[in-house]
Design a protein around this motif. Structure first.
Motif, PDB file in Angstrom:
ATOM      1  N   VAL A  13     120.216  24.047  11.762  1.00 24.85           N
ATOM      2  CA  VAL A  13     120.317  24.791  10.486  1.00 24.85           C
ATOM      3  C   VAL A  13     119.994  23.257   9.764  1.00 24.85           C
ATOM      4  N   ARG A  14     120.048  21.731  10.184  1.00 22.89           N
ATOM      5  CA  ARG A  14     119.367  20.714   8.719  1.00 22.89           C
ATOM      6  C   ARG A  14     118.403  20.732   9.077  1.00 22.89           C
ATOM      7  N   TRP A  15     117.327  20.276  10.107  1.00 22.97           N
ATOM      8  CA  TRP A  15     115.803  20.077   9.885  1.00 22.97           C
ATOM      9  C   TRP A  15     115.282  20.827   9.444  1.00 22.97           C
ATOM     10  N   SER A  17     115.660  22.810   6.834  1.00 21.49           N
ATOM     11  CA  SER A  17     116.372  22.890   5.454  1.00 21.49           C
ATOM     12  C   SER A  17     115.701  22.540   4.680  1.00 21.49           C
ATOM     13  N   CYS A  18     116.070  20.802   5.535  1.00 20.23           N
ATOM     14  CA  CYS A  18     115.774  19.242   5.015  1.00 20.23           C
ATOM     15  C   CYS A  18     115.004  18.303   5.684  1.00 20.23           C
ATOM     16  N   PRO A  19     113.869  18.164   5.980  1.00 22.81           N
ATOM     17  CA  PRO A  19     112.626  17.975   7.011  1.00 22.81           C
ATOM     18  C   PRO A  19     112.594  16.191   6.793  1.00 22.81           C
ATOM     19  N   LEU A  23     114.292  11.931  10.217  1.00 25.30           N
ATOM     20  CA  LEU A  23     114.001  10.201   9.711  1.00 25.30           C
ATOM     21  C   LEU A  23     115.601   9.662   9.224  1.00 25.30           C
ATOM     22  N   MET A  24     115.365  10.131   8.753  1.00 31.77           N
ATOM     23  CA  MET A  24     117.095   9.618   7.879  1.00 31.77           C
ATOM     24  C   MET A  24     117.878   9.344   8.868  1.00 31.77           C
ATOM     25  N   GLU A  25     118.240   9.934   9.927  1.00 33.78           N
ATOM     26  CA  GLU A  25     119.337  10.253  11.202  1.00 33.78           C
ATOM     27  C   GLU A  25     118.977   9.860  12.028  1.00 33.78           C
ATOM     28  N   LEU A 236     111.609  16.115   0.058  1.00 26.01           N
ATOM     29  CA  LEU A 236     111.371  16.949   1.436  1.00 26.01           C
ATOM     30  C   LEU A 236     113.333  16.950   0.981  1.00 26.01           C
ATOM     31  N   PHE A 237     114.435  16.551   0.888  1.00 22.04           N
ATOM     32  CA  PHE A 237     115.482  16.534   0.827  1.00 22.04           C
ATOM     33  C   PHE A 237     116.149  17.863  -0.109  1.00 22.04           C
ATOM     34  N   ALA A 238     116.929  18.072   1.021  1.00 21.59           N
ATOM     35  CA  ALA A 238     117.188  19.371   0.151  1.00 21.59           C
ATOM     36  C   ALA A 238     118.662  19.686   0.565  1.00 21.59           C
ATOM     37  N   PRO A 239     119.752  18.937   0.048  1.00 24.11           N
ATOM     38  CA  PRO A 239     121.290  18.828   0.215  1.00 24.11           C
ATOM     39  C   PRO A 239     122.000  20.418   0.194  1.00 24.11           C
ATOM     40  N   SER A 240     122.522  21.068   2.053  1.00 20.55           N
ATOM     41  CA  SER A 240     123.232  21.962   1.139  1.00 20.55           C
ATOM     42  C   SER A 240     124.237  21.645   1.859  1.00 20.55           C
ATOM     43  N   TYR A 246     127.260  18.386   9.248  1.00 20.29           N
ATOM     44  CA  TYR A 246     126.578  17.062  10.750  1.00 20.29           C
ATOM     45  C   TYR A 246     125.600  15.667  10.604  1.00 20.29           C
ATOM     46  N   CYS A 247     125.092  15.585   9.293  1.00 19.71           N
ATOM     47  CA  CYS A 247     123.858  14.812   9.378  1.00 19.71           C
ATOM     48  C   CYS A 247     124.714  13.440   9.412  1.00 19.71           C
ATOM     49  N   LYS A 248     123.998  13.036  10.496  1.00 20.03           N
ATOM     50  CA  LYS A 248     124.378  11.531  10.273  1.00 20.03           C
ATOM     51  C   LYS A 248     124.604  10.302   9.330  1.00 20.03           C
TER      52      LYS A 248
END
Ligand code: SF4
Length: 418
Positions: A13-15, A17-19, A23-25, A236-240, A246-248
């Protein structure tokens, strides 16, 4: 060799929508918490019961130990006790909730004449391209023409639905790739069982549509694989709410912070516009837009609070803030047995020493399950049980519950008559 997937179904659900998220985690540790360990314990109990035919009630009072090496029932002579991160004593509530999940599986298997696979490892490499990656589905049931994937959600916080749920769709697709050769599968049914919320959600997708969705997943996985520290992630960021929960990286993600800032400060029509309080119209549409964003903002606040606590615990400075002792809970006896003996020695009357409380309907039902109350006695109690209506709560239009009909005119009449 099978490896735990980096692009896992549970984080899809995270990667998807927000690819930018993987890399951020990268390099950030998993923060295990007691809720996650409790869920792990419930899943293990369910798996043991489904695989070996136990009843969850047989395991009440047994202790499940969760360690970095996995989970198992605690043995008092087991070595490496230091590795144990969490221990859970299975109680009747957990046994009852797991029984509901098992009953659901049994009923579906009987109705569909399906063969069942539990805690089934499914290869993901053909979907994400990640070598040797697997994901573990709670239950996969196979019939001649249908695959049924059932996921146990032991949490009671957010209600989770099956429709277009990326985690279940990935398990469904992986199961389709694995079992399609054994049968001519036409459709994949996805089911979420959330027994602590009394919630079961079901959604069916055709095998062809699921495979077409798999193409978009593969394309996103390829894009993520091509990223490194030098990549420009801006677009590529898509905050929701669902992606960031649960994004680290949630406490330090600029895109998420900016999105929350714009959401709070903007006039809810144009998120890039400056705050215009004079123009704020608190009509129904504006309220709906504001309400939709509450979850996103709450999750961001939680992430910032947790990151602040973590830094302060690590002895780092966070402006002028510090950790202090909270007021603490209610007073309790240090040693109940000793307190009881001391009170007895003071010759207190039994009625003064102990609180007597009538058992609840839930406790009575446990007595029924344990055989202490028979069917006739249990039936006699039914007329004495009521379930008070819950307080009104706000739900989206897609919620299956009936809307409460309110009539402000009648309410006003009642007030004028009083
Ligand atoms: S916090 Fe949200 S926007 Fe930022 S990387 Fe994570 S999922 Fe993406």
């Amino acid at each position: 060799m099978a490896t735990h997937a980096k692009l896992s179904p549970s984080s899809a659900v995270r990667w998807l929508s927000c690819p930018a998220a993987p890399l951020m985690e990268r390099g950030k540790p998993n923060t295990a918490n007691s809720y996650a360990a409790e869920g792990t314990a419930a899943h293990h109990l369910a798996d043991q019961c489904l695989s070996f035919g136990y009843s969850p009630s047989d395991k009440v009072s047994k202790v499940l130990a969760v360690s970095s090496k996995g989970i198992g029932f605690f043995k008092h002579d087991q070595p490496n006790k230091k590795d144990i991160a969490f221990e859970y004593e299975v109680d009747q509530d957990m046994a009852d909730y797991v029984q509901e999940y098992i009953d659901l599986i049994d009923n579906i298997m009987a109705a569909a004449k399906a063969e069942g696979f539990f805690e089934q490892a499914l290869p993901l490499e053909s979907i994400t391209g990640e070598k040797g990656a697997t994901g573990t589905a709670d239950a996969v049931l196979i019939t001649d023409k249908e695959i049924i994937v059932i996921d146990l959600k032991y949490g009671q916080g957010n209600q989770v639905d099956a429709e277009r749920n990326p985690q279940l769709m990935m398990y469904g697709l992986a199961a389709l790739n694995e079992f399609d050769v054994l049968a001519e599968i036409e459709s994949v049914r996805l089911i979420i069982s959330q027994p602590r919320r009394q919630h079961v959600s079901e959604w069916t997708i055709s095998a062809d549509e699921l495979k077409a969705w798999g193409e978009t997943v593969s394309n996103t996985a390829k894009l993520i694989d091509s990223l490194d520290e030098t990549s420009d992630l801006t677009d590529l960021f898509a905050p929701s709410e669902d992606a960031c929960r649960y994004c680290k990286a949630s406490a330090e993600c600029k895109a998420y912070a900016e999105h929350v800032h714009r959401t709070v400060c903007a006039d809810f029509e144009d998120l890039d516009a400056p705050l215009t309080v004079d123009d704020a119209k608190y009509d129904g549409d504006t309220l709906a837009k504001m309400f939709e964003r509450i979850g996103l903002i709450k999750e961001w606040i939680k992430a910032v609070e947790q990151a602040t606590v973590d830094k302060l615990y690590a002895g780092e400075s966070v402006g002028d803030f510090k950790l202090v002792q909270s007021r603490g809970g209610r007073r309790k006896w240090l040693d109940e047995e000793q307190a009881e003996a001391t009170l007895k020695a003071m010759r207190l009357k039994v009625d003064d020493m102990y609180n007597k409380k009538l058992i609840s309907p839930t406790d009575a039902e446990k007595l029924k399950k344990a055989g202490t109350l028979g069917d006739i006695q249990w039936n006699k109690l039914q007329d004495l049980i009521v379930k008070p209506a819950g307080n009104p709560t706000i739900a989206p239009g897609s919620d299956k519950r009936e809307a409460i009909i309110t009539n402000p005119v009648e309410m006003f009449d009642d007030l004028t008559e009083a």
